[in-house]
Design a protein around this motif. Structure first.
Motif, PDB file in Angstrom:
ATOM      1  N   PRO A  43       0.811  -1.101   0.004  1.00  0.00           N
ATOM      2  CA  PRO A  43      -0.003   0.094  -0.261  1.00  0.00           C
ATOM      3  C   PRO A  43       1.016   1.142  -0.088  1.00  0.00           C
ATOM      4  O   PRO A  43       0.585   2.310  -0.750  1.00  0.00           O
ATOM      5  CB  PRO A  43      -0.635   0.046   1.251  1.00  0.00           C
ATOM      6  CG  PRO A  43      -0.917  -1.578   1.640  1.00  0.00           C
ATOM      7  CD  PRO A  43       0.324  -2.327   1.050  1.00  0.00           C
ATOM      8  N   ALA A  44       1.930   1.423   0.608  1.00  0.00           N
ATOM      9  CA  ALA A  44       2.867   2.243   0.633  1.00  0.00           C
ATOM     10  C   ALA A  44       3.286   2.555  -0.598  1.00  0.00           C
ATOM     11  O   ALA A  44       3.673   4.035  -1.034  1.00  0.00           O
ATOM     12  CB  ALA A  44       3.952   1.952   1.759  1.00  0.00           C
ATOM     13  N   GLN A  45       3.732   1.743  -1.464  1.00  0.00           N
ATOM     14  CA  GLN A  45       4.236   1.882  -2.660  1.00  0.00           C
ATOM     15  C   GLN A  45       3.418   2.358  -3.640  1.00  0.00           C
ATOM     16  O   GLN A  45       3.530   3.229  -4.545  1.00  0.00           O
ATOM     17  CB  GLN A  45       4.823   0.621  -3.277  1.00  0.00           C
ATOM     18  CG  GLN A  45       6.104   0.100  -2.655  1.00  0.00           C
ATOM     19  CD  GLN A  45       6.681  -1.240  -3.285  1.00  0.00           C
ATOM     20  OE1 GLN A  45       5.948  -2.161  -3.217  1.00  0.00           O
ATOM     21  NE2 GLN A  45       7.899  -1.211  -3.613  1.00  0.00           N
ATOM     22  N   ILE A  46       1.902   2.047  -3.449  1.00  0.00           N
ATOM     23  CA  ILE A  46       0.958   2.595  -4.540  1.00  0.00           C
ATOM     24  C   ILE A  46       0.784   3.895  -4.060  1.00  0.00           C
ATOM     25  O   ILE A  46       0.382   4.885  -4.831  1.00  0.00           O
ATOM     26  CB  ILE A  46      -0.280   1.697  -4.191  1.00  0.00           C
ATOM     27  CG1 ILE A  46       0.029   0.225  -4.788  1.00  0.00           C
ATOM     28  CG2 ILE A  46      -1.369   2.185  -4.833  1.00  0.00           C
ATOM     29  CD1 ILE A  46      -1.137  -0.898  -4.567  1.00  0.00           C
ATOM     30  N   GLY A  47       0.788   4.228  -2.770  1.00  0.00           N
ATOM     31  CA  GLY A  47       0.629   5.619  -2.328  1.00  0.00           C
ATOM     32  C   GLY A  47       1.756   6.561  -2.714  1.00  0.00           C
ATOM     33  O   GLY A  47       1.480   7.581  -3.349  1.00  0.00           O
ATOM     34  N   ILE A  48       3.090   6.031  -2.969  1.00  0.00           N
ATOM     35  CA  ILE A  48       4.095   7.030  -3.437  1.00  0.00           C
ATOM     36  C   ILE A  48       3.781   6.932  -4.886  1.00  0.00           C
ATOM     37  O   ILE A  48       3.896   8.197  -5.675  1.00  0.00           O
ATOM     38  CB  ILE A  48       5.462   5.957  -3.282  1.00  0.00           C
ATOM     39  CG1 ILE A  48       5.876   6.212  -1.933  1.00  0.00           C
ATOM     40  CG2 ILE A  48       6.582   6.645  -4.308  1.00  0.00           C
ATOM     41  CD1 ILE A  48       6.845   4.909  -1.556  1.00  0.00           C
ATOM     42  N   ALA A  49       3.201   5.975  -5.570  1.00  0.00           N
ATOM     43  CA  ALA A  49       3.002   6.048  -7.320  1.00  0.00           C
ATOM     44  C   ALA A  49       1.983   7.095  -7.035  1.00  0.00           C
ATOM     45  O   ALA A  49       1.802   7.926  -8.357  1.00  0.00           O
ATOM     46  CB  ALA A  49       2.563   4.779  -7.630  1.00  0.00           C
ATOM     47  N   VAL A  50       0.920   7.171  -6.560  1.00  0.00           N
ATOM     48  CA  VAL A  50      -0.381   7.898  -6.664  1.00  0.00           C
ATOM     49  C   VAL A  50       0.279   9.521  -6.417  1.00  0.00           C
ATOM     50  O   VAL A  50      -0.143  10.371  -7.251  1.00  0.00           O
ATOM     51  CB  VAL A  50      -1.502   7.538  -5.767  1.00  0.00           C
ATOM     52  CG1 VAL A  50      -2.319   8.589  -5.889  1.00  0.00           C
ATOM     53  CG2 VAL A  50      -2.226   6.434  -6.269  1.00  0.00           C
ATOM     54  N   ALA A  51       0.830   9.650  -5.373  1.00  0.00           N
ATOM     55  CA  ALA A  51       1.508  11.061  -4.952  1.00  0.00           C
ATOM     56  C   ALA A  51       2.338  11.521  -6.339  1.00  0.00           C
ATOM     57  O   ALA A  51       2.093  12.584  -6.428  1.00  0.00           O
ATOM     58  CB  ALA A  51       2.202  10.966  -3.652  1.00  0.00           C
ATOM     59  N   ALA A  52       3.145  10.693  -6.804  1.00  0.00           N
ATOM     60  CA  ALA A  52       4.009  11.090  -7.809  1.00  0.00           C
ATOM     61  C   ALA A  52       3.195  11.454  -9.073  1.00  0.00           C
ATOM     62  O   ALA A  52       3.279  12.559  -9.501  1.00  0.00           O
ATOM     63  CB  ALA A  52       4.988  10.035  -8.335  1.00  0.00           C
ATOM     64  N   ALA A  53       2.069  10.683  -9.388  1.00  0.00           N
ATOM     65  CA  ALA A  53       1.372  10.884 -10.614  1.00  0.00           C
ATOM     66  C   ALA A  53       0.631  12.186 -10.238  1.00  0.00           C
ATOM     67  O   ALA A  53       0.496  12.998 -11.132  1.00  0.00           O
ATOM     68  CB  ALA A  53       0.575   9.863 -10.969  1.00  0.00           C
ATOM     69  N   ALA A  54      -0.003  12.389  -9.090  1.00  0.00           N
ATOM     70  CA  ALA A  54      -0.656  13.471  -8.615  1.00  0.00           C
ATOM     71  C   ALA A  54       0.120  14.906  -8.822  1.00  0.00           C
ATOM     72  O   ALA A  54      -0.131  15.866  -9.324  1.00  0.00           O
ATOM     73  CB  ALA A  54      -1.395  13.523  -7.362  1.00  0.00           C
ATOM     74  N   LYS A  55       1.407  14.818  -8.375  1.00  0.00           N
ATOM     75  CA  LYS A  55       2.354  15.931  -8.382  1.00  0.00           C
ATOM     76  C   LYS A  55       2.632  16.357  -9.891  1.00  0.00           C
ATOM     77  O   LYS A  55       2.653  17.452 -10.194  1.00  0.00           O
ATOM     78  CB  LYS A  55       3.591  15.699  -7.478  1.00  0.00           C
ATOM     79  CG  LYS A  55       4.575  16.727  -7.500  1.00  0.00           C
ATOM     80  CD  LYS A  55       5.877  16.232  -6.992  1.00  0.00           C
ATOM     81  CE  LYS A  55       6.828  17.610  -6.868  1.00  0.00           C
ATOM     82  NZ  LYS A  55       8.199  16.820  -6.295  1.00  0.00           N
ATOM     83  N   VAL A  56       3.068  15.356 -10.657  1.00  0.00           N
ATOM     84  CA  VAL A  56       3.619  15.735 -12.104  1.00  0.00           C
ATOM     85  C   VAL A  56       2.287  15.889 -12.885  1.00  0.00           C
ATOM     86  O   VAL A  56       2.122  16.865 -13.679  1.00  0.00           O
ATOM     87  CB  VAL A  56       4.195  14.279 -12.745  1.00  0.00           C
ATOM     88  CG1 VAL A  56       4.626  14.686 -14.143  1.00  0.00           C
ATOM     89  CG2 VAL A  56       5.422  14.016 -11.885  1.00  0.00           C
ATOM     90  N   GLY A  57       1.198  15.249 -12.593  1.00  0.00           N
ATOM     91  CA  GLY A  57      -0.185  15.526 -13.332  1.00  0.00           C
ATOM     92  C   GLY A  57      -0.744  17.045 -13.237  1.00  0.00           C
ATOM     93  O   GLY A  57      -0.889  17.864 -14.057  1.00  0.00           O
ATOM     94  N   ARG A  58      -0.318  17.495 -12.018  1.00  0.00           N
ATOM     95  CA  ARG A  58      -0.866  18.986 -11.448  1.00  0.00           C
ATOM     96  C   ARG A  58      -0.061  19.877 -12.186  1.00  0.00           C
ATOM     97  O   ARG A  58      -0.565  20.846 -12.912  1.00  0.00           O
ATOM     98  CB  ARG A  58      -0.711  18.986 -10.083  1.00  0.00           C
ATOM     99  CG  ARG A  58      -1.970  18.637  -9.485  1.00  0.00           C
ATOM    100  CD  ARG A  58      -2.021  19.450  -8.005  1.00  0.00           C
ATOM    101  NE  ARG A  58      -1.048  18.878  -7.111  1.00  0.00           N
ATOM    102  CZ  ARG A  58      -0.837  17.925  -6.358  1.00  0.00           C
ATOM    103  NH1 ARG A  58      -2.004  17.200  -6.410  1.00  0.00           N
ATOM    104  NH2 ARG A  58       0.317  17.587  -5.431  1.00  0.00           N
ATOM    105  N   ALA A  59       1.253  19.603 -12.255  1.00  0.00           N
ATOM    106  CA  ALA A  59       2.462  20.391 -12.862  1.00  0.00           C
ATOM    107  C   ALA A  59       1.903  20.423 -14.531  1.00  0.00           C
ATOM    108  O   ALA A  59       2.257  21.601 -15.037  1.00  0.00           O
ATOM    109  CB  ALA A  59       3.862  19.987 -12.679  1.00  0.00           C
ATOM    110  N   LEU A  60       1.578  19.401 -14.812  1.00  0.00           N
ATOM    111  CA  LEU A  60       1.126  19.423 -16.187  1.00  0.00           C
ATOM    112  C   LEU A  60      -0.210  19.917 -16.926  1.00  0.00           C
ATOM    113  O   LEU A  60      -0.534  19.465 -17.843  1.00  0.00           O
ATOM    114  CB  LEU A  60       1.573  18.183 -17.068  1.00  0.00           C
ATOM    115  CG  LEU A  60       3.057  17.591 -16.939  1.00  0.00           C
ATOM    116  CD1 LEU A  60       3.266  16.326 -17.231  1.00  0.00           C
ATOM    117  CD2 LEU A  60       3.791  18.572 -17.908  1.00  0.00           C
TER     118      LEU A  60
END
Lengths: 83, 408
Positions: free
Chosen positions: B374-391
């Motif tokens: 679950p922690a790894q999925i959390g990391i992936a979601v957080a990364a996608a949200a951060k990059v997705g927001r920037a773009l």
């Protein structure tokens, strides 16, 4: 069997319906270069025509098609499967 | 000779100019089913099709090592010319038993399984009907076949029915080809409807369960099992390189005389057979898959968690939650930037560009593993949200709407 004028009319109609008709379409019109269709778009366009005309353009026949004239020739050929 | 690749090379250079080469990622080391090292940095693997996480299963590794020590590193030839090992036969029998089929044939890769099967099954005068979104190996197998090839609209049984009606007056066998889970968007075939069309038309049906083996069905036999239509499927194709964590492919069938493909499928006849280590690890991986149904549960839970997390972050998602989660990208440039952004955040995914994608549209593709925490999925979601927001890829109005509930 469909004649060439009918085939050209149907092709023009599909292009118009899909917003790809930018100008007059002739037998020399290149599907990839003149109609702003990429290879995927060209296949979608031919599939739309297949449904509209209740016909099948087999993949080996698709390979022959570069221009609207080629497409007309395939659609009006005796070997094209249709009802 | 190579000047014809000028445009391709220019395109590749343009894609790579935004950061790393998406098609040439070379890991320093792969540490587990979910972790690797890339240029000295720890990377979370979210694009490996390692659905059950079996690449580092201790028993699979031990059996592969023991087989190498006992039988050597390779077979150095093809089955028909250089002989069959007992392991080849054991794996074919084990696979047939797992799938509930009369017989199975193994190929050296999944790609070759489609190439060999499709080209050998059909002859001149026959008809191959392919889903338009079929994998390249199916298209290439169809190219090698001398049958007439037509494609039907993706997942559209009515279009398939229409085409079979038009072909009904023509002689020759008709073979329909579909996939269990489609690799780009992760959507599944409407197999019950397709099976119905198949029965109506008196056609044959081949289902490629490459991405659905070990993933779908109460016993992991794939979409046909999940949909209750296994009896309608005449040929099951699949791979060992995804859920089973190795490499290789197969075709299985109940038809009498199926073994004739051993003397007609050129992709089987004229290539070296799988080495003992792979045979041993796949044999063990089938045991693990059968004995550990909780792995499918873990995969399902992880898929839902990733899907819900991304939806909650405001991403528009394609298919329903499944082992493949793809984010449609507005254009190629954004897709490349997103892929690089995720890699910078330590998350490896797949960049999928046209024409290999449905409609030629660019995709950011992720594949889920049962081994993810679950922690790894959390990391992936957080990364996608951060990059997705920037773009500007996420809709702030949609963020939080999906609700990040605990998946069942």
């Amino acid at each position: 069997m469909m004649n060439k004028q009918e085939a050209l009319r149907e092709i023009t109609a599909v292009l118009e319906e899909t917003g790809k008709l930018a100008g007059p379409v002739t037998m020399e019109t290149s599907i990839l270069h003149d109609l702003s269709l990429d290879s995927v778009g060209a296949i979608d366009f031919i599939m739309l025509l297949e449904t509209r005309l209740d016909t099948i353009v087999s993949m080996d026949r698709m390979a022959e098609i570069e221009t609207i004239g080629d497409l007309v020739r395939v659609l009006t050929s005796e070997t094209t499967t249709r009802t | 000779m190579l000047t014809k690749f000028r445009a391709l090379r220019a395109e590749h250079a343009a894609v790579s100019a935004a950061g790393q080469d998406p098609f040439g990622v070379a890991f320093d080391a792969v540490l587990s089913a979910t972790e690797a090292v890339l240029r000295g940095r720890s990377i979370l693997l979210l694009g490996t099709n390692n659905y059950l996480g079996l690449t580092f299963d201790r028993d699979c590794i031990d059996d592969a090592v023991a087989a190498t020590v006992a039988q050597g590193t390779g077979t150095t030839g093809s089955r028909i010319a250089n002989g069959t090992y007992t392991g080849h036969v054991a794996l074919e029998q084990r696979l047939a038993r797992f799938l509930g089929r009369r017989s199975a044939m193994i190929f050296t890769t999944g790609y070759q399984a489609n190439l060999g099967t499709l080209s050998a099954l059909t002859s001149r005068g026959d008809h191959l009907l392919l889903d338009a979104d079929s994998h390249a190996s199916i298209y290439d197998g169809a190219k090698l076949a001398s049958a007439q090839v037509t494609r039907f609209r993706h997942n559209d049984p009515d279009d398939l029915r229409r085409r079979l009606r038009l072909l009904s007056s023509q002689p020759g066998e008709k073979l329909i080809v579909t996939e269990g889970i489609y690799s780009m968007l992760g959507d599944t075939a409407p197999l019950r409807e397709i099976a119905e069309v198949k029965r109506e038309a008196g056609a044959w049906l081949l289902v490629d369960e490459a991405h659905s083996l070990g993933v779908l069905g109460a016993n992991g036999r794939g979409l046909a099992e999940a949909e209750g239509v296994e009896r309608d499927v005449d040929f099951v194709v699949g791979t060992f390189s995804k859920s089973l964590g190795a490499i290789g492919g197969f075709c299985a069938s109940d038809l009498e005389g199926f073994d004739a493909l051993r003397l007609s499928a050129r992709a089987y006849m004229f290539t070296a057979s799988l080495p003992p280590s792979i045979i041993a690890s796949v044999l063990r991986a089938i045991d693990v898959m059968e004995d550990s149904p909780q792995l499918r549960g873990d995969l399902k839970r992880n898929s839902r968690r990733l899907h819900a997390g991304l939806a909650d972050a405001g991403f528009a998602l394609g298919a329903m939650p499944g082992p493949i989660v793809s984010l449609p990208m507005p254009n190629r440039e954004t897709a490349v930037l997103f892929w690089n952004g995720l890699l910078d955040e330590g998350v490896y995914t797949n960049l999928a560009l046209g024409p290999a994608t449905p409609g030629g549209r660019p995709l950011l593709r992720m594949s889920v593993s049962a081994a993810l925490t679950p922690a790894q999925i959390g990391i992936a979601v957080a990364a996608a949200a951060k990059v997705g927001r920037a773009l500007g890829l996420v809709d702030p109005a949609m963020a939080g709407v999906a609700g990040l509930e605990e998946p069942a």
